[in-house]
Enzyme design. Structure first.
Site, PDB file in Angstrom:
ATOM      1  N   SER A  12       0.647  -1.268  -0.292  1.00 37.98           N
ATOM      2  CA  SER A  12       0.295  -0.257  -0.029  1.00 37.98           C
ATOM      3  C   SER A  12       1.261   1.315  -0.100  1.00 37.98           C
ATOM      4  O   SER A  12       2.147   1.715  -0.825  1.00 37.98           O
ATOM      5  CB  SER A  12      -0.815  -0.229   0.966  1.00 37.98           C
ATOM      6  OG  SER A  12      -1.883   0.568   1.105  1.00 37.98           O
ATOM      7  N   ASP A  27      -9.665  -5.253  -4.063  1.00 35.01           N
ATOM      8  CA  ASP A  27      -9.342  -4.187  -3.905  1.00 35.01           C
ATOM      9  C   ASP A  27      -9.650  -3.455  -4.162  1.00 35.01           C
ATOM     10  O   ASP A  27     -10.037  -2.683  -5.154  1.00 35.01           O
ATOM     11  CB  ASP A  27      -7.277  -3.966  -4.352  1.00 35.01           C
ATOM     12  CG  ASP A  27      -7.214  -2.900  -3.231  1.00 35.01           C
ATOM     13  OD1 ASP A  27      -7.679  -2.016  -2.842  1.00 35.01           O
ATOM     14  OD2 ASP A  27      -5.787  -2.944  -3.385  1.00 35.01           O
ATOM     15  N   HIS A  67      -7.527  -5.450   0.215  1.00 31.54           N
ATOM     16  CA  HIS A  67      -6.312  -4.434  -0.284  1.00 31.54           C
ATOM     17  C   HIS A  67      -5.715  -4.913   1.222  1.00 31.54           C
ATOM     18  O   HIS A  67      -4.182  -4.673   0.740  1.00 31.54           O
ATOM     19  CB  HIS A  67      -6.839  -2.886   0.354  1.00 31.54           C
ATOM     20  CG  HIS A  67      -5.555  -1.792   0.193  1.00 31.54           C
ATOM     21  ND1 HIS A  67      -5.381  -1.351  -1.144  1.00 31.54           N
ATOM     22  CD2 HIS A  67      -5.715  -1.256   1.565  1.00 31.54           C
ATOM     23  CE1 HIS A  67      -4.072  -0.468  -0.549  1.00 31.54           C
ATOM     24  NE2 HIS A  67      -4.070  -0.438   1.034  1.00 31.54           N
TER      25      HIS A  67
END
Length: 268
Positions: A94, A216, A243
């Site tokens: 991320s 995601d 995610h």
């Protein structure tokens, strides 16, 4: 844990294991340990693992101002140098994927290989709107943020399999994890909103794996396809999950990273 001064901050980091260097960069609201514990356990017998707490996380201390990607890159490179790593494998999730990608573009000679999960090149309005909501919620009601993330950060199969009790327990655990870290989370989310590393990506020269989670909803898969187009010779793999794959399915997350590390190290 060791610390190193980088700019105006004092960066805390975890170091363990033996072998070639492996630097792990965590995502928004996490720490080096919470994001990476299963992977560290899996590879510490063959890599020297270094996992910093970025500004806003863990025991790292800074001036409290805005966080920029270039500052986080300096922290990652500073920690690696302080740990004695001249060159290293680099993995990010991320926001950590963004930082890892930027580091590999700024200092390509340092990076032996790169693995980036749930990364992106430039924040779009969809993402910015969502991250602004995170900031508003974490500053007013962290339980509501925890509840939102339970239905946006996990994959479809996980959400379908959860009972009402599962949802409540997961939301309570994440709410507790935010206690005392609200402003750090907000500062990192503001950094997420400002991301634009597009010009750095063509400079990445290390063997690169872009990992995309099929479900995601926070950084949708088209962003990882964009990274794949911009980075020369990068590979792209799509895996089941959301995610929050490091927390949703640690075994699958660890496996895709270790497979790439095994392939790269076998060719060295």
């Amino acid at each position: 844990m060791p610390v190193v001064t980088v700019g105006s901050g004092t960066v805390n980091y975890l170091v363990t294991g033996t072998g070639p260097g492996l630097v792990l960069v965590h995502g928004t609201g996490a720490t080096g340990e919470t994001n990476w514990a299963p992977l560290i356990e899996a590879v510490a017998d063959r890599f020297t693992v270094v996992a910093p707490d970025l500004s806003g996380s863990g025991a790292t201390v800074d001036g409290g101002g805005p966080i920029h990607v270039e500052d986080l890159v300096a922290q990652v490179l500073g920690v690696a140098g302080h740990a004695g790593l001249e060159r290293f494998h680099l993995v990010g999730h991320s926001l950590g994927a963004v930082v890892a990608l930027a580091a590999a573009g700024i200092r390509p000679e340092k990076v032996l290989s790169l693995t980036a999960h749930a990364g992106w090149a430039r924040t779009d309005p969809w993402m910015a709107f969502q991250m602004d909501l995170w900031i508003r919620l974490v500053r007013t009601d962290r339980e509501l943020l925890a509840r939102l993330l339970q239905v946006t950060a996990m994959g479809d199969a996980t959400l379908r399999a959860r009972s009402p009790e599962d949802f409540e327990q997961a939301a309570a655990a994440f709410t507790a994890s935010l206690d005392g870290t609200e402003e750090g989370f907000a500062r990192q989310a503001l950094a997420d909103i400002s991301v634009d590393i597009t010009e750095l990506l063509p400079r990445v020269s290390a063997p690169t794996l872009i990992v995309s989670s099929a479900d995601d909803r926070i950084v949708p898969p088209h962003h990882q396809r964009g990274l794949h187009r911009l980075i020369p010779h990068a590979d792209l793999v799509t895996v089941p999950g959301g995610h929050g794959l490091p927390f949703e399915d640690p075994a699958a997350f660890t496996a895709v990273i270790t497979d790439h590390l095994d392939r790269v190290t076998a060719t060295v």
